[in-house]
Design a protein around this motif. Structure first.
Motif, PDB file in Angstrom:
ATOM      1  N   SER A   1       0.836  -1.189   0.000  1.00 13.76           N
ATOM      2  CA  SER A   1       0.000   0.000   0.000  1.00 13.76           C
ATOM      3  C   SER A   1       0.874   1.242   0.000  1.00 13.76           C
ATOM      4  O   SER A   1       2.029   1.219   0.410  1.00 13.76           O
TER       5      SER A   1
ATOM      6  N   ASP B   1      -6.091   5.861   0.799  1.00 12.78           N
ATOM      7  CA  ASP B   1      -5.619   6.265  -0.522  1.00 12.78           C
ATOM      8  C   ASP B   1      -6.764   6.216  -1.536  1.00 12.78           C
ATOM      9  O   ASP B   1      -6.963   7.143  -2.327  1.00 12.78           O
ATOM     10  N   GLU B   2      -7.523   5.130  -1.500  1.00 12.66           N
ATOM     11  CA  GLU B   2      -8.655   4.964  -2.417  1.00 12.66           C
ATOM     12  C   GLU B   2      -9.687   6.071  -2.223  1.00 12.66           C
ATOM     13  O   GLU B   2     -10.159   6.681  -3.199  1.00 12.66           O
TER      14      GLU B   2
ATOM     15  N   SER C   1      -4.338   1.798   2.432  1.00 12.62           N
ATOM     16  CA  SER C   1      -4.856   1.565   1.079  1.00 12.62           C
ATOM     17  C   SER C   1      -6.292   2.059   0.953  1.00 12.62           C
ATOM     18  O   SER C   1      -6.692   2.585  -0.100  1.00 12.62           O
TER      19      SER C   1
END
Length: 379
Positions: free
Chosen positions: A2, A368-369, A365
């Protein structure tokens, strides 16, 4: 691997606000671990919660900022949270009430909200409609709901979550390990002496002092009075039912000691012959994780996420069946080879669990998404 969410050129690093309520120790331990991991990866982190949580877990020692949510009313807590989250890139709430406060604090703002469900709130009785309403509000408001166990993910989806995912929560590496599958060292023997278990088997449980979880365990303890030597069960934790539980222990002469809050649970487990989890429901039990990490044989109720967590590395019994619970413990105490086998199975099971670093990486992660989605598509 990630990646750390990267803001547009010229903007500061992501500010992630963590919201913590007055729930169990599992969520506090998780937020402490998560905050330290996020700070180490370059994020700015602010933890919002009761001042007692900062005292207990030391979020500022991990490099995070802290804002107390100790207002006497929910409106006051919402106002404090709204102020603390000004300019935040995202808000990550832990627990149902924290998620509801965050949803209200973010009203009118284009800030993504993540809510981790660590446990399920009891929906029996008169409070059931209110709890279901709260769950629907939180599930439908959150951009993503993370569940600590599969049944919590299913519950969030049933309440209308647009995106619900499994996100197992790791515990920190144990400070002490060893269990009772071999000879205890001096520290273990000292701990057993202090607990009155020098010549007696030592059983350890940890949890909130409530009759729903500990009532069946005390029923089981009645059966252990006939054993020779008689085991002693120590209970680490506090709760609203301490007085009636203590009265019952004294009235029935049960071999049980209520220790109150303890910060040495790993040391207690290292001295134990058997760990016992008698909860009515658990997602990813902190006690179960610590016991298996320490190589301590575990007897647990087969509820919630416990079976998927421990697999065949523990003795599982139905909730509310004190005879089954008592017999499982008695059987282990009479079978040293089985205790050794369970200790080995527990350590093997933990090797497949996510580490703290894995947990931080997974959360990053998700961050981030979400952040990329909001930047690219306007929320």
């Amino acid at each position: 691997m990630s990646t750390t969410p990267v803001p547009p050129h010229g903007q500061p690093s992501l500010h992630a606000v963590q919201v913590l309520g007055k729930g169990g120790s599992g969520s506090g331990v998780h937020v402490r671990s998560l905050s330290a991991g996020l700070v180490a990866r370059g994020l700015r982190v602010t933890v919002c919660g009761p001042w007692s949580a900062e005292i207990g877990y030391g979020f500022t020692e991990a490099g995070a900022g802290f804002a107390a949510l100790d207002a006497l009313t929910d409106a006051g807590s919402v106002a404090s949270l709204r102020s603390a989250s000004l300019g935040a890139g995202l808000v990550h709430a832990h627990g149902l009430r924290s998620g509801l406060l965050a949803a209200m604090a973010l009203r009118g703002r284009r800030v993504p909200l993540i809510v981790t469900w660590h446990t399920a709130v009891d929906t029996d009785g008169a409070r059931a409609p209110v709890v279901r309403l709260m769950e629907r509000k939180v599930a439908r408001t959150a951009s993503i709901v993370l569940g600590a166990s599969s049944d919590l993910v299913d519950r969030a989806r049933a309440r209308g979550a647009r995106d619900a995912r499994l996100a197992p929560v790791a515990v920190p590496a144990p400070r002490a390990a060893g269990g009772r599958d071999g000879a205890g060292d001096g520290d273990e023997q000292k701990a057993r002496a202090e607990l009155g278990a020098v010549e007696r088997p030592l059983l350890v449980t940890v949890g909130r002092l409530e009759t729903t979880g500990l009532g069946p365990l005390l029923d089981a303890a009645r059966r252990w009075r006939a054993l020779d030597p008689q085991p002693v069960l120590v209970v680490a934790g506090e709760g609203p039912d301490r007085a009636p539980l203590q009265r019952r222990i004294e009235a029935e002469g049960l071999p049980v000691r209520l220790l109150g809050r303890r910060d040495d649970v790993p040391e207690l487990l290292a001295a134990a012959d058997v760990a016992v989890l008698s909860s009515r429901w658990e997602a990813r039990s902190l006690l179960a994780q610590e016991a298996l990490h320490a190589g301590v044989p575990l007897v647990a109720t087969a509820v919630g996420g416990v079976p998927e967590l421990v697999g065949d590395a523990a003795e599982l019994v139905p909730y509310g069946d004190p005879e089954a619970l008592a017999d499982a413990v008695t059987g282990l105490l009479a079978d040293p080879a089985r205790r050794v086998a369970l200790a080995a199975a527990g350590r093997a099971r933990t090797a497949g669990w996510p580490t703290e670093d894995d947990t931080v990486g997974h959360v990053l992660s998700v961050y981030d998404e979400l952040v990329q989605t909001f930047w690219c598509h306007g929320g």
